[in-house]
Design a protein around this motif. Sequence first.
Motif, short mmCIF file in Angstrom:
data_model
loop_
_atom_site.label_atom_id
_atom_site.label_comp_id
_atom_site.label_asym_id
_atom_site.label_seq_id
_atom_site.Cartn_x
_atom_site.Cartn_y
_atom_site.Cartn_z
N ILE A 145 32.22 36.31 53.56
CA ILE A 145 33.47 35.92 52.90
C ILE A 145 33.88 37.05 51.97
CG2 ILE A 145 34.65 34.19 51.51
CD1 ILE A 145 32.50 32.19 52.35
N VAL A 146 35.06 37.60 52.17
CA VAL A 146 35.53 38.77 51.43
C VAL A 146 36.70 38.38 50.53
CG1 VAL A 146 36.48 41.10 51.61
CG2 VAL A 146 34.80 40.29 53.30
N ASP A 147 36.64 38.80 49.28
CA ASP A 147 37.77 38.68 48.36
C ASP A 147 38.67 39.88 48.61
OD1 ASP A 147 39.52 38.92 46.16
OD2 ASP A 147 38.10 37.99 44.79
N GLN A 148 39.82 39.66 49.24
CA GLN A 148 40.64 40.79 49.69
C GLN A 148 41.15 41.65 48.55
OE1 GLN A 148 43.53 38.34 51.77
NE2 GLN A 148 45.12 38.79 50.25
N ASN A 179 43.59 34.46 50.43
CA ASN A 179 42.88 35.37 49.53
C ASN A 179 41.52 35.77 50.08
OD1 ASN A 179 42.59 36.76 46.93
ND2 ASN A 179 40.93 35.29 46.59
N TYR A 180 40.92 34.93 50.92
CA TYR A 180 39.56 35.18 51.36
C TYR A 180 39.53 35.39 52.87
CZ TYR A 180 38.53 33.45 46.73
OH TYR A 180 38.50 33.29 45.38
N THR A 233 32.65 41.82 45.79
CA THR A 233 33.78 41.81 46.70
C THR A 233 33.53 40.93 47.92
OG1 THR A 233 32.95 43.76 47.85
CG2 THR A 233 34.46 44.13 46.01
N TYR A 234 32.28 40.62 48.18
CA TYR A 234 31.98 39.75 49.32
C TYR A 234 30.61 39.12 49.15
CZ TYR A 234 29.23 43.73 51.08
OH TYR A 234 28.33 44.76 51.20
N SER A 281 46.05 38.74 45.60
CA SER A 281 45.71 37.44 46.13
C SER A 281 46.98 36.74 46.57
CB SER A 281 44.99 36.60 45.06
OG SER A 281 43.80 37.25 44.65
N GLN A 335 41.77 34.00 57.58
CA GLN A 335 42.09 34.21 56.17
C GLN A 335 42.36 32.83 55.58
OE1 GLN A 335 45.93 35.80 55.19
NE2 GLN A 335 45.21 36.80 53.33
N VAL A 337 37.33 35.47 56.18
CA VAL A 337 36.09 34.95 56.74
C VAL A 337 35.76 35.78 57.97
CG1 VAL A 337 34.90 32.96 57.70
CG2 VAL A 337 36.58 32.64 55.88
#
Length: 598
Positions: free
Chosen positions: A431-434, A419-420, A582-583, A551, A415, A422
């Motif tokens: 890569i995910v935007d949580q 926030n992201y 979202t990713y 975030s 992480q 991997v």
Amino acid sequence: MTIQQLPETLINQIAAGEVIERPASVVKELLENAIDAGARRIEIATAAGGKALVRVVDDGHGMSPEDLQLAIRRHCTSKMAGGLNAIRTLGFRGEALPSIGSVSKLTITSRVAGADSGFEVGLDGGADRPLRPASANPGTMIEVRDLFFATPARLKFLKGERAEAGAITEVVRRMAIAFPGVRLVLSGSDRMTSEFAATDDALERIRQVLGREFADNAIAVDAMREGVRLWGHISVPTFNRANSLGQYVFVNGRPVQDRQILSAVRAAYSDRLPRGRFPVVVLRLELDPVLVDVNVHPAKADVRFRDAGLVRGLIVGALRQTLEAEGDRASTLASKGLQQAFRPMPTHSSGSGAAPIGLREPQRLWTAETSPYRPQASEAEPQFSDKVAPSARSEPQDEVQSATIAHPLGAARAQVHENYIVSQTEDGLVIVDQHAAHERLVFQRLKQALHSGPVPSQMLLLPEIVDLPEDDCDRLAEQADTFATLGLALERFGPGAIAVRATPALLGETDIAGLLRDLAEELAEWGDSSGLQERLEAVASTMACHGSVRSGRRLQAEEMNALLRQMEATPGSGQCNHGRPTYVTLKLADIERLFARR
């Protein structure tokens, strides 16, 4: 003052004020007449943005001398054999030509196939020019010169030549999409020549008009309900525009700009696009002419459906089902440089809420009872930790071994920037935007709860009092029953405050004051135009944003992997409720190219 009958010329000029607003209106009316006449090739030429000249030449069946003389008279038409209840042509009012001729210098030259010669007739500011023989090819040529010379005041309201030429181009583009089997050529001293070759492939004509980008990012739609058919193409949500000019709608072949239809399109994309962005769509509605009234306005741009609810439901349902099934595709548009290496990983959701075909059985999904964001959640489920951790956090080796990279979204490795996430896949990185990812998951859970009954609520020990402007309090109080369906219990608390007694259990702890302010803004924007289901889903979207992991929240490895598995099992998880991705994924081959290994 006595009542007097108006002169015919003045009557025509009044009618022209409704039918002919600008040169583009002239082109629209003449194109409709040419297509109704069976033309397969139409040439349009303009000068000075159409103010100096509009010429339309077609190869239709032409007009006899008797028809020519009647064509310049009001309410003379060949298209009303079935009456107003069965209009199957584009034109039908019999007003266009006399209206145009009352405010311009109009010349019509026509020849019926097989006739020895053609004939010509004209109007100059409403004054007749007598019928006379003229050389002509089979078909009809109409010239409109010096538009609005007879009504100079109207000229002052026209825009510049470039703007008027652009409006004409848009009219031709819409007609080109509506009738792919007709060849259209647009030329003139004020423009470059544009040609749309005739084709039997509707998507090929769309490609000619809108370009390859839309065709490459289009999803086919075809649905039928109670005798009404909807078909065409819509863009993936990531392919969108800043205005609605890219939305083309046709009813029984007639280009329309109907608010009801465009509102339904907006509702279908409501949880997939950022606010202020619009999808690109080409949609065709086909139904019995008896079920639609096209005689609403002289310009014929608006229609009224006998069963507007049926049409709206068909559009919203068909578009949403299509987007659920295929809408997670990424747009083919890519930025330059390094960004060209990033693209959202395609997912293949079933549209039914079940695990997509081809994915392994997902881990147990979080529910309202086991959500890691709900206070006092079960210890058996993955929990968020409040323990301080570095900005970039990696998994311990034993957890790496327990997670598999064979899943579509892989195994979480770290992480970064709190926030992201991997994640490593078999052939690259994700890569995910949580926050964006969990916002979509919460929203889907709320929507499912809406269909199965009231959303479970969580009572507050003490009501929370939120101060708001009185107008906002009125809006919220009026929709208290709607909010109760979603598990939000509120009531009026004096003239300028709202008391919240319960919140949806799925949200856990949330900023109640911020939630109410956002909901009040949504209500102010809706007005009374949205249906109940759309309102509920809009409320659910706002709630999901407030109830999602924020975030900056530090996650454990098992939490990150649980989030990835739930995303794989959730339709539409490629985008948050506001249309943001979202990713994104970076393929190993792209990484190797960045390092010149390929």
